[in-house]
Design an enzyme around this catalytic site. Structure first.
Site, PDB file in Angstrom:
ATOM      1  CG  HIS A 174       5.141 -28.615   7.454  1.00 29.07           C
ATOM      2  ND1 HIS A 174       6.240 -28.039   8.040  1.00 29.07           N
ATOM      3  CD2 HIS A 174       4.589 -29.427   8.391  1.00 29.07           C
ATOM      4  CE1 HIS A 174       6.374 -28.489   9.277  1.00 29.07           C
ATOM      5  NE2 HIS A 174       5.372 -29.322   9.523  1.00 29.07           N
ATOM      6  CB  SER A 295      -4.392 -12.237 -18.637  1.00 31.24           C
ATOM      7  OG  SER A 295      -3.335 -11.958 -19.534  1.00 31.24           O
ATOM      8  CE  LYS A 301      -3.080 -16.085 -15.294  1.00 27.45           C
ATOM      9  NZ  LYS A 301      -1.759 -15.447 -15.473  1.00 27.45           N
ATOM     10  CG  ASN A 303      -4.990 -13.223 -13.316  1.00 26.94           C
ATOM     11  OD1 ASN A 303      -4.680 -14.424 -13.373  1.00 26.94           O
ATOM     12  ND2 ASN A 303      -4.624 -12.356 -14.224  1.00 26.94           N
ATOM     13  CD  GLU A 308      -2.960 -11.843  -7.448  1.00 29.27           C
ATOM     14  OE1 GLU A 308      -1.809 -11.659  -7.863  1.00 29.27           O
ATOM     15  OE2 GLU A 308      -3.939 -11.964  -8.212  1.00 29.27           O
ATOM     16  CE1 TYR A 335       1.787  18.766  17.962  1.00 32.07           C
ATOM     17  CE2 TYR A 335       3.293  20.613  17.698  1.00 32.07           C
ATOM     18  CZ  TYR A 335       2.399  19.708  17.156  1.00 32.07           C
ATOM     19  OH  TYR A 335       2.138  19.727  15.825  1.00 32.07           O
TER      20      TYR A 335
HETATM   21  N1  ARG Z   1      -1.169  20.809  12.506  1.00 36.83           N
HETATM   22  C1  ARG Z   1      -0.613  20.569  13.784  1.00 36.83           C
HETATM   23  C2  ARG Z   1      -0.492  19.071  14.038  1.00 36.83           C
HETATM   24  O1  ARG Z   1      -1.121  18.329  13.389  1.00 36.83           O
HETATM   25  C3  ARG Z   1      -1.466  21.178  14.853  1.00 36.83           C
HETATM   26  C4  ARG Z   1      -0.764  21.468  16.124  1.00 36.83           C
HETATM   27  C5  ARG Z   1       0.187  22.601  15.925  1.00 36.83           C
HETATM   28  N2  ARG Z   1       0.790  22.983  17.137  1.00 36.83           N
HETATM   29  C6  ARG Z   1       1.873  23.744  17.174  1.00 36.83           C
HETATM   30  N3  ARG Z   1       2.350  23.998  18.350  1.00 36.83           N
HETATM   31  N4  ARG Z   1       2.433  24.198  16.090  1.00 36.83           N
HETATM   32  O2  ARG Z   1       0.259  18.622  14.879  1.00 36.83           O
END
Ligand code: ARG
Length: 475
Positions: A174, A295, A301, A303, A308, A335
């Site tokens: 604490h 400072s 000071k 710091n 930090e 994707y």
């Molecule tokens: N610049 C894109 C990325 O970082 C690369 C892949 C792009 N693929 C696509 N099907 N457009 O994700």
């Protein structure tokens, strides 16, 4: 809305040129300025150039070995990639917004350098498996680099812990004085934490070390590619087992960000302690001029800005984990362009962690503990009250709860008389518990308190030295 109209004017796609060259005949209009502005990532992913070249070389050699492309075309591609590497390292490579990202910038430049054969490099490959591979390689390197930095910090902490294995300081709970510990013991706590951090990066690395290349766009490739060969060439343990997964997960990045976030949390705790220790009220440590700031208005000071800022970097690093988790959540396979947003948080987090670790190591090596002041504080605040209670249990066979009560009364009396437990006269102690003997004073000094804590992992100087030795062997 920001005006994108004349940004990067000379690199902007021209009608019939630029971006849409990459996907050829289907497009008749150039991308709108806003399309390009939101899509472009070269400013960020140019950092993947080395990984992109490595991936392209491995892919090209595999295509040659499998006779998917001719040796002649393959050689031309490899030579072109060599030239590109020279241009990038020499600072003359034209990174162009019109080519969107690092992959297309390299490919476009390759076309300018070697002409037609360049077009054969993308056989049996897609930007989807390409970027997944590049990014994995980058994160893998980052985990390795971080692992080295963590070891360096651990060695610094070990050296300082060894120097101060006998030096006392108050241990806190604490943030109230609790029991005396040694400064060495306190520093060794961070050696343990940093050791687990290193373990987390190593675990993440081991799990991510599978190669996405050859997953192509999402479904794999009809060409007779050799994924084992490209995986081996790039230092991966094996190819990834599912092409959809290979192009669409970024859990490797999330896992390393989680490791980074936990590590940053540890660093922030030590940073916070340095800040507290450096206050004149504590006065436990000083940092040299070159690791502190003054400072502009208050001449007295000094710091602890570096500490930090280490403390504050945690915000960015944990923020990066939250940012990427949020990007990935709910994305359908495989994707999606959302995943282009994976790189800024990862780059930012590892940059911040790199700085934080370097600064922390410098502070650990340079800080000067005020040994006398820490020793004095270790003995104040009735920090050996538990030792008195334990003595009553051991020597007078009191139940611990009773001993706790007796000790509380002794502390109350000492407080009333304005003295430490050590200075409380025997008559006073006997008035509370008649069985107390002179020998009790032997356990009431902070030195004795520390030395008595011989349990494995305890603060006794011999224990601390034994753990330091263990860690030296492990490192
Ligand atoms: N610049 C894109 C990325 O970082 C690369 C892949 C792009 N693929 C696509 N099907 N457009 O994700």
């Amino acid at each position: 809305m920001p005006d994108h109209s004349d940004a990067n004017a000379e690199t902007k796609a021209k009608p019939g040129h630029g971006g849409q060259d990459m996907w050829g005949g289907r497009f008749s209009a150039k991308p709108a300025d806003i399309m390009q502005a939101i899509n472009v990532s070269i400013g960020v992913d140019r950092r993947l150039w080395a990984q992109d070249l490595a991936g392209s070389r491995a892919h090209c050699r595999m295509l040659m070995a499998q006779e998917i492309i001719t040796a002649e075309d393959g050689e031309a591609i490899l030579n072109g990639l060599e030239t590109i590497e020279g241009e990038i390292t020499g600072g003359t490579f034209p990174f162009r917004d019109q080519f969107e990202d690092i992959h297309m910038n390299v490919e476009a430049r390759l076309a300018e350098l070697i002409g037609e054969p360049s077009g054969r490099l993308h056989t049996a490959r897609s930007r989807n498996d390409q970027v997944a591979t590049d990014f994995r390689l980058w994160v893998r390197d980052a985990c390795d680099r971080t692992g080295q930095q963590l070891k360096t910090l651990q060695r610094a902490l070990l050296d300082r812990a060894e120097q101060h294995a006998d030096d006392l300081m108050p241990g806190f709970t604490h943030l109230q004085p609790a029991q005396p510990v040694t400064f060495g013991h306190h520093l060794m706590a961070y050696v343990e934490m940093i050791g687990r951090d290193a373990g987390r990066f190593a675990d993440a690395r081991a799990r991510m070390n599978e190669c996405p290349l050859g997953a192509a766009a999402l479904a794999g490739s009809p060409f007779p590619i050799d994924r084992q060969a490209t995986a081996r060439a790039l230092g991966f343990d094996r190819p990834m087992g599912n092409s959809l997964d290979a192009v669409s997960d970024r859990d490797f990045a999330l896992e390393s960000l989680a490791a980074a976030s936990i590590c940053a949390g540890h660093l922030s705790r030590l940073a916070e302690e340095i800040v507290i220790w450096m206050t004149p009220q504590f006065g436990f440590v000083t940092l040299p001029d070159d690791l502190t700031t003054g400072s502009s208005i208050m001449p007295q000071k000094r710091n602890p800005d570096a500490a930090e800022l280490v403390r504050a970097k945690t915000g960015r690093i944990t923020g990066a984990l939250v940012a990427l988790s949020t990007v990935m959540k709910g994305l359908p396979l495989a994707y999606s362009k959302d995943m282009q947003e994976d790189k800024p948080p990862v780059f930012e987090a590892f940059d911040a962690l790199d700085l934080a670790l370097t600064a922390m190591t410098a502070m650990v090596l340079a800080l000067t503990p005020n040994v006398e002041r820490m020793r004095a504080a270790a003995g104040s605040g009735y920090s050996t009250a538990t030792d008195l209670a334990d003595w009553l249990v051991r020597e007078l066979n009191l139940p611990f709860r009773k001993a706790h009560h007796v000790t509380g009364a002794a502390v109350k009396r000492a407080e009333a008389l304005g003295v430490d437990l050590m200075q409380l006269p025997l008559t006073e102690l006997r008035a509370i518990e008649p069985g107390v003997k002179d020998a009790v004073y032997k356990v009431l000094s902070p030195e004795a308190s520390c030395a008595s804590r011989m349990s494995f992992g305890g603060t006794a100087p011999d224990q601390v030295r034994a753990r330091i030795k263990d860690w030296r062997t492990r490192l």
